[in-house]
Motif scaffolding. Structure first.
Motif, PDB file in Angstrom:
ATOM      1  N   VAL A 377      -4.151  -5.972   7.470  1.00 26.12           N
ATOM      2  CA  VAL A 377      -4.023  -4.653   6.849  1.00 26.12           C
ATOM      3  C   VAL A 377      -5.248  -4.411   5.980  1.00 26.12           C
ATOM      4  CG1 VAL A 377      -2.668  -3.162   5.351  1.00 26.12           C
ATOM      5  CG2 VAL A 377      -1.505  -4.787   6.852  1.00 26.12           C
ATOM      6  N   ILE A 378      -6.052  -3.429   6.374  1.00 29.73           N
ATOM      7  CA  ILE A 378      -7.217  -3.027   5.572  1.00 29.73           C
ATOM      8  C   ILE A 378      -6.730  -2.023   4.538  1.00 29.73           C
ATOM      9  CG2 ILE A 378      -9.461  -1.878   5.605  1.00 29.73           C
ATOM     10  CD1 ILE A 378      -9.782  -2.884   8.496  1.00 29.73           C
ATOM     11  N   CYS A 379      -6.865  -2.373   3.277  1.00 27.89           N
ATOM     12  CA  CYS A 379      -6.300  -1.569   2.180  1.00 27.89           C
ATOM     13  C   CYS A 379      -7.345  -0.570   1.681  1.00 27.89           C
ATOM     14  CB  CYS A 379      -5.811  -2.479   1.061  1.00 27.89           C
ATOM     15  SG  CYS A 379      -4.544  -3.641   1.616  1.00 27.89           S
ATOM     16  N   ILE A 380      -7.342   0.603   2.271  1.00 27.21           N
ATOM     17  CA  ILE A 380      -8.356   1.619   1.969  1.00 27.21           C
ATOM     18  C   ILE A 380      -8.191   2.154   0.549  1.00 27.21           C
ATOM     19  CG2 ILE A 380      -9.337   3.812   2.742  1.00 27.21           C
ATOM     20  CD1 ILE A 380      -8.181   3.195   5.517  1.00 27.21           C
ATOM     21  N   TYR A 381      -6.952   2.318   0.110  1.00 25.19           N
ATOM     22  CA  TYR A 381      -6.686   2.786  -1.259  1.00 25.19           C
ATOM     23  C   TYR A 381      -7.269   1.794  -2.268  1.00 25.19           C
ATOM     24  CZ  TYR A 381      -3.883   4.260  -5.353  1.00 25.19           C
ATOM     25  OH  TYR A 381      -3.471   4.685  -6.590  1.00 25.19           O
ATOM     26  N   ALA A 382      -7.034   0.523  -2.059  1.00 23.90           N
ATOM     27  CA  ALA A 382      -7.556  -0.504  -2.969  1.00 23.90           C
ATOM     28  C   ALA A 382      -9.078  -0.566  -2.909  1.00 23.90           C
ATOM     29  CB  ALA A 382      -6.951  -1.860  -2.625  1.00 23.90           C
ATOM     30  N   LEU A 383      -9.633  -0.419  -1.719  1.00 23.85           N
ATOM     31  CA  LEU A 383     -11.086  -0.477  -1.528  1.00 23.85           C
ATOM     32  C   LEU A 383     -11.808   0.513  -2.428  1.00 23.85           C
ATOM     33  CD1 LEU A 383     -13.612  -1.352   0.211  1.00 23.85           C
ATOM     34  CD2 LEU A 383     -13.003   0.537   1.753  1.00 23.85           C
ATOM     35  N   GLY A 384     -11.279   1.724  -2.549  1.00 15.89           N
ATOM     36  CA  GLY A 384     -11.940   2.763  -3.338  1.00 15.89           C
ATOM     37  C   GLY A 384     -11.855   2.567  -4.832  1.00 15.89           C
ATOM     38  N   ARG A 385     -11.095   1.576  -5.292  1.00 18.32           N
ATOM     39  CA  ARG A 385     -10.904   1.363  -6.730  1.00 18.32           C
ATOM     40  C   ARG A 385     -11.462   0.037  -7.234  1.00 18.32           C
ATOM     41  NH1 ARG A 385      -6.417   4.638  -8.670  1.00 18.32           N
ATOM     42  NH2 ARG A 385      -6.195   6.326  -7.163  1.00 18.32           N
ATOM     43  N   MET A 386     -12.069  -0.722  -6.347  1.00 22.05           N
ATOM     44  CA  MET A 386     -12.574  -2.036  -6.740  1.00 22.05           C
ATOM     45  C   MET A 386     -13.817  -1.930  -7.624  1.00 22.05           C
ATOM     46  SD  MET A 386     -10.623  -4.417  -5.730  1.00 22.05           S
ATOM     47  CE  MET A 386      -9.194  -4.581  -4.646  1.00 22.05           C
ATOM     48  N   ARG A 387     -13.730  -2.511  -8.808  1.00 21.51           N
ATOM     49  CA  ARG A 387     -14.871  -2.491  -9.726  1.00 21.51           C
ATOM     50  C   ARG A 387     -16.044  -3.277  -9.158  1.00 21.51           C
ATOM     51  NH1 ARG A 387     -10.185  -3.210 -12.638  1.00 21.51           N
ATOM     52  NH2 ARG A 387      -9.699  -1.597 -14.173  1.00 21.51           N
TER      53      ARG A 387
END
Length: 475
Positions: A377-387
């Motif tokens: 599962v590629i977590c696109i929502y998480a990807l955009g928030r990674m510092r």
């Protein structure tokens, strides 16, 4: 009843054993006998997107989730751009959607969103041909223009005059359903009007999307049993398909340039796996196209206008740009508007995750081994928030991050900004979607003032499309 019983059982187990604070050095999720890591996830299901981000940030962007024994819910979560680039581009051939994806997304049938291999290639090439055909492009402009004048503007004028609260999410879904239906089937359902008629297709589609989402985390045997018994979301999803069929059958293709007409007359010597005479195949193709056009764009617009209401300084800059640089024939001049839309989709991607399954065993750049037919599962929502990817201000709504010092738009690689997917499966409708969003944004921002009603609760629905649970009520 099985759903209620299982949920209650896990709640009792969680309450009795797991209500304790995590100590330093303790695993992010404890892997319990039989139950796996599911008890640690259950309390966070209502906020699953943010919880997944927190888990991935604490585990160096990739995390293996162990589900209950024999449940078929083991999966690897990742938001590592190296892994994403490897899976979606560099080693694309080894990462089809996979047979498990086909089962989970069975409502999509043989549409382009769910198929693999040669059929996907034929659909991809034929989609590219229709999306770039001059007649289709002309139809897209005319349909958007007509729905603005005949649907959106009269509705907003009436709401402003009557000073009534409207749900912008519902408005955008109706607008996109009308325009997508015209483009894909030649039929205008006229769902966006002052009367706000009931839209059975919308409820049917959303029920299916939520059912598909939960299928990722439910034991396979449970959702198959529910499907067989006709209970819960599975029952609603099946009845929803009847509604979808009825809606799509209304499309009599009055417009010669619409996608349905194209596929009913497609050249089978060129695209040998397409079946223009098969009603089920035509329904699957049309359903996937209408669904992707309606839901993703309306989702992006909803979160965009909510963010503007929370950041009036950004709204002011966009309004100033529209008033000084707006050219109906060249929307590309609205650089700051484009940047704000990109920033919205970074933080709130319409499709919050992507599902892949390797055909053969592989080792990801992060060092994680994946077995054949396993779930990724590629977590696109998480990807955009990674510092670690976007900087310490990753959570800030900051359109300026998309603009260079010379005032031009910055390009970010698709495996870092995945709003339109990446690699060979990148969205063919990207240009069309951005055009529609800009047209709607300009019309509303230029002519109306709006604000979210006080106390209105904003939270996402656990679904494969990032929708607001309570809509977006505005004045």
């Amino acid at each position: 009843l099985p759903e209620v019983f299982v949920a209650f059982l896990f709640f009792l187990v969680f309450k009795h054993f797991f209500l304790h604070k995590k100590s330093p050095g303790q695993p992010i999720l404890k892997n319990w006998p039989v139950l796996g890591m599911l008890p640690g996830m259950l309390p966070h299901i209502p906020r699953i997107f943010d919880w997944t981000f927190e888990v991935l940030e604490a585990s160096n962007l990739t995390f293996f989730f162990k589900g209950p024994w024999l449940s078929g819910t083991d999966m690897l979560f990742t938001a590592d751009p190296r892994n994403i680039h490897h899976i979606l581009s560099l080693n694309f051939g080894n990462y089809p959607k996979g047979p498990e994806f086909k089962k989970i997304f069975d409502v999509l049938g043989d549409g382009i969103l769910s198929v693999d291999l040669e059929l996907w290639e034929d659909l991809r090439k034929s989609n590219h041909a229709i999306f770039h055909h001059p007649d289709f492009l002309e139809l897209s402009v005319s349909s958007n223009t007509s729905k603005l004048k005949e649907g959106l503007v009269p509705f907003l004028d009436n709401a402003a005059h009557e000073k009534i609260v409207i749900d912008l999410q519902d408005v955008f879904k109706r607008f996109m359903f009308d325009t997508s239906s015209i483009l894909m089937t030649g039929y205008d359902p006229m769902s966006l009007s002052i009367e706000m008629p009931e839209v059975e297709f919308g409820e049917a589609a959303e029920t299916g999307e939520e059912a598909i989402y939960y299928r990722h985390f439910k034991p396979v045997i449970l959702w198959r049993l529910q499907n067989w018994l006709g209970i819960g979301l599975e029952r609603k999803m099946r009845s929803s398909l009847v509604t979808v069929n009825q809606e799509l059958s209304r499309g009599e293709s009055k417009q010669s340039a619409d996608a349905l007409t194209y596929y009913m007359n497609v050249d089978t010597t060129k695209y040998r796996l397409l079946k223009p005479s098969n009603d089920t195949f035509i329904r699957d193709v049309a359903f996937s196209l209408v669904l992707s056009g309606r839901d993703t764009t309306s989702s992006a617009l909803t979160w965009f206008f909510w963010l503007l209401s929370m950041h009036p300084q950004v709204l002011s800059k966009i309004r100033k740009e529209i008033n000084t640089k707006y050219d109906p024939t060249d929307l590309e001049k609205l650089v700051y508007l484009h940047a704000a839309l990109s920033e919205t989709m970074r933080l709130y991607p319409p499709l919050p995750f992507n599902h892949k399954s390797p055909a053969k065993p592989d080792v990801l750049p992060s060092g994680h081994k994946v077995e054949a037919n396993s779930k990724i599962v590629i977590c696109i929502y998480a990807l955009g928030r990674m510092r670690s990817i976007w900087g310490e201000d990753a959570f800030d709504f900051k359109p300026e991050r998309w603009i260079s010092k010379s005032g031009e738009l910055k390009h970010e690689p698709s495996y870092k900004f995945m709003a339109f997917n990446a690699g060979p499966r990148a969205c063919l409708g990207k240009h069309l979607a951005l055009l529609q969003m800009k047209i709607v944004a300009v019309e509303i921002i230029q002519n109306y003032d709006f604000k979210v009603t006080e106390g209105h609760k904003i939270e996402a629905v656990p679904s494969i499309v990032l929708r607001m649970k309570h809509g977006l009520n505005t004045l």
